[in-house]
Design a protein around this motif. Sequence first.
Motif, PDB file in Angstrom:
ATOM      1  N   ASP A 109       0.849  -1.186   0.000  1.00 32.04           N
ATOM      2  CA  ASP A 109       0.000   0.000   0.000  1.00 32.04           C
ATOM      3  C   ASP A 109       0.887   1.239   0.000  1.00 32.04           C
ATOM      4  N   LYS A 110       0.499   2.272  -0.714  1.00 30.87           N
ATOM      5  CA  LYS A 110       1.361   3.453  -0.790  1.00 30.87           C
ATOM      6  C   LYS A 110       1.454   4.202   0.523  1.00 30.87           C
ATOM      7  N   GLN A 111       0.604   3.900   1.492  1.00 34.19           N
ATOM      8  CA  GLN A 111       0.668   4.552   2.786  1.00 34.19           C
ATOM      9  C   GLN A 111       1.498   3.762   3.801  1.00 34.19           C
ATOM     10  N   VAL A 112       2.039   2.619   3.382  1.00 34.94           N
ATOM     11  CA  VAL A 112       2.899   1.829   4.268  1.00 34.94           C
ATOM     12  C   VAL A 112       4.254   2.511   4.349  1.00 34.94           C
ATOM     13  N   ALA A 113       4.801   2.575   5.548  1.00 35.18           N
ATOM     14  CA  ALA A 113       6.115   3.193   5.735  1.00 35.18           C
ATOM     15  C   ALA A 113       7.177   2.403   4.982  1.00 35.18           C
ATOM     16  N   TYR A 114       8.120   3.119   4.399  1.00 31.17           N
ATOM     17  CA  TYR A 114       9.191   2.505   3.619  1.00 31.17           C
ATOM     18  C   TYR A 114       9.987   1.505   4.458  1.00 31.17           C
ATOM     19  N   GLY A 115      10.149   1.800   5.728  1.00 32.70           N
ATOM     20  CA  GLY A 115      10.912   0.908   6.610  1.00 32.70           C
ATOM     21  C   GLY A 115      10.282  -0.468   6.718  1.00 32.70           C
ATOM     22  N   LYS A 116       8.953  -0.549   6.708  1.00 37.90           N
ATOM     23  CA  LYS A 116       8.284  -1.851   6.787  1.00 37.90           C
ATOM     24  C   LYS A 116       8.531  -2.667   5.526  1.00 37.90           C
ATOM     25  N   ILE A 117       8.573  -2.004   4.389  1.00 32.99           N
ATOM     26  CA  ILE A 117       8.871  -2.699   3.132  1.00 32.99           C
ATOM     27  C   ILE A 117      10.305  -3.234   3.153  1.00 32.99           C
ATOM     28  N   VAL A 118      11.240  -2.442   3.650  1.00 36.46           N
ATOM     29  CA  VAL A 118      12.638  -2.869   3.713  1.00 36.46           C
ATOM     30  C   VAL A 118      12.785  -4.058   4.655  1.00 36.46           C
ATOM     31  N   VAL A 119      12.105  -4.021   5.790  1.00 37.75           N
ATOM     32  CA  VAL A 119      12.147  -5.146   6.731  1.00 37.75           C
ATOM     33  C   VAL A 119      11.584  -6.400   6.067  1.00 37.75           C
ATOM     34  N   MET A 120      10.479  -6.247   5.335  1.00 39.53           N
ATOM     35  CA  MET A 120       9.887  -7.395   4.654  1.00 39.53           C
ATOM     36  C   MET A 120      10.835  -7.956   3.591  1.00 39.53           C
ATOM     37  N   MET A 121      11.531  -7.085   2.866  1.00 40.03           N
ATOM     38  CA  MET A 121      12.476  -7.562   1.856  1.00 40.03           C
ATOM     39  C   MET A 121      13.621  -8.327   2.509  1.00 40.03           C
ATOM     40  N   ALA A 122      14.102  -7.855   3.653  1.00 39.83           N
ATOM     41  CA  ALA A 122      15.167  -8.557   4.371  1.00 39.83           C
ATOM     42  C   ALA A 122      14.681  -9.921   4.858  1.00 39.83           C
ATOM     43  N   GLN A 123      13.449  -9.990   5.338  1.00 42.12           N
ATOM     44  CA  GLN A 123      12.887 -11.269   5.775  1.00 42.12           C
ATOM     45  C   GLN A 123      12.738 -12.231   4.596  1.00 42.12           C
ATOM     46  N   LEU A 124      12.336 -11.709   3.444  1.00 45.46           N
ATOM     47  CA  LEU A 124      12.209 -12.558   2.260  1.00 45.46           C
ATOM     48  C   LEU A 124      13.563 -13.100   1.826  1.00 45.46           C
ATOM     49  N   GLN A 125      14.603 -12.300   1.935  1.00 47.69           N
ATOM     50  CA  GLN A 125      15.943 -12.785   1.609  1.00 47.69           C
ATOM     51  C   GLN A 125      16.341 -13.914   2.542  1.00 47.69           C
ATOM     52  N   GLN A 126      16.006 -13.798   3.825  1.00 44.02           N
ATOM     53  CA  GLN A 126      16.323 -14.861   4.779  1.00 44.02           C
ATOM     54  C   GLN A 126      15.517 -16.123   4.493  1.00 44.02           C
ATOM     55  N   ALA A 127      14.364 -15.979   3.859  1.00 46.15           N
ATOM     56  CA  ALA A 127      13.540 -17.134   3.501  1.00 46.15           C
ATOM     57  C   ALA A 127      14.018 -17.801   2.213  1.00 46.15           C
ATOM     58  N   GLY A 128      15.054 -17.264   1.589  1.00 44.06           N
ATOM     59  CA  GLY A 128      15.621 -17.896   0.397  1.00 44.06           C
ATOM     60  C   GLY A 128      15.304 -17.216  -0.911  1.00 44.06           C
ATOM     61  N   VAL A 129      14.722 -16.034  -0.873  1.00 44.40           N
ATOM     62  CA  VAL A 129      14.402 -15.303  -2.096  1.00 44.40           C
ATOM     63  C   VAL A 129      15.642 -14.537  -2.542  1.00 44.40           C
ATOM     64  N   ALA A 130      16.105 -14.816  -3.755  1.00 43.33           N
ATOM     65  CA  ALA A 130      17.318 -14.164  -4.247  1.00 43.33           C
ATOM     66  C   ALA A 130      17.036 -12.769  -4.794  1.00 43.33           C
ATOM     67  N   ARG A 131      15.911 -12.608  -5.487  1.00 39.43           N
ATOM     68  CA  ARG A 131      15.570 -11.318  -6.090  1.00 39.43           C
ATOM     69  C   ARG A 131      14.140 -10.962  -5.754  1.00 39.43           C
ATOM     70  N   VAL A 132      13.932  -9.686  -5.432  1.00 36.91           N
ATOM     71  CA  VAL A 132      12.600  -9.195  -5.073  1.00 36.91           C
ATOM     72  C   VAL A 132      12.259  -8.028  -5.991  1.00 36.91           C
ATOM     73  N   GLY A 133      11.049  -8.018  -6.508  1.00 36.25           N
ATOM     74  CA  GLY A 133      10.592  -6.909  -7.334  1.00 36.25           C
ATOM     75  C   GLY A 133       9.492  -6.133  -6.620  1.00 36.25           C
ATOM     76  N   LEU A 134       9.293  -4.916  -7.016  1.00 38.95           N
ATOM     77  CA  LEU A 134       8.246  -4.065  -6.440  1.00 38.95           C
ATOM     78  C   LEU A 134       7.182  -3.805  -7.491  1.00 38.95           C
TER      79      LEU A 134
END
Length: 142
Positions: A109-134
Amino acid sequence: MNPRRYRRRVLAEINVVPYIDVSLVLLVIFMVTAPLLYQGVKVNLPQANAEPIPPQQDEPLIVGLDRDGNYYLNIGENPKAALTAMSMLTKVAAVMRQRPKTQVLIRGDKQVAYGKIVVMMAQLQQAGVARVGLMTHPPMER
């Protein structure tokens, strides 16, 4: 004056010590900053007029995040059901083990803080995701 003596005297006056000092300082700076560059979350940020992603055989895995902090996945029995962060990561890790080349996209959502998106991307990397798109919407034409 003998030309050979003059050449030797001119070459002897070139002092390379400052150049070596500058080179060593730059080397130390690069050695210190290089590990810091690899700790960030890798992402290719979209531009306003970005080309659409070419279609693949496998459906991409879309992770959603709404303004209330609820997570969503486009797979499962009910894609509109809110998930906790841990259950979302468990499901993403399972998909990545089965299909490691699956494309993962974040729809936030465009009203979600950027920091929450960054945290989610870091968690996805730990789950084995090599590349993430927006995911984005194309700009409105006026």
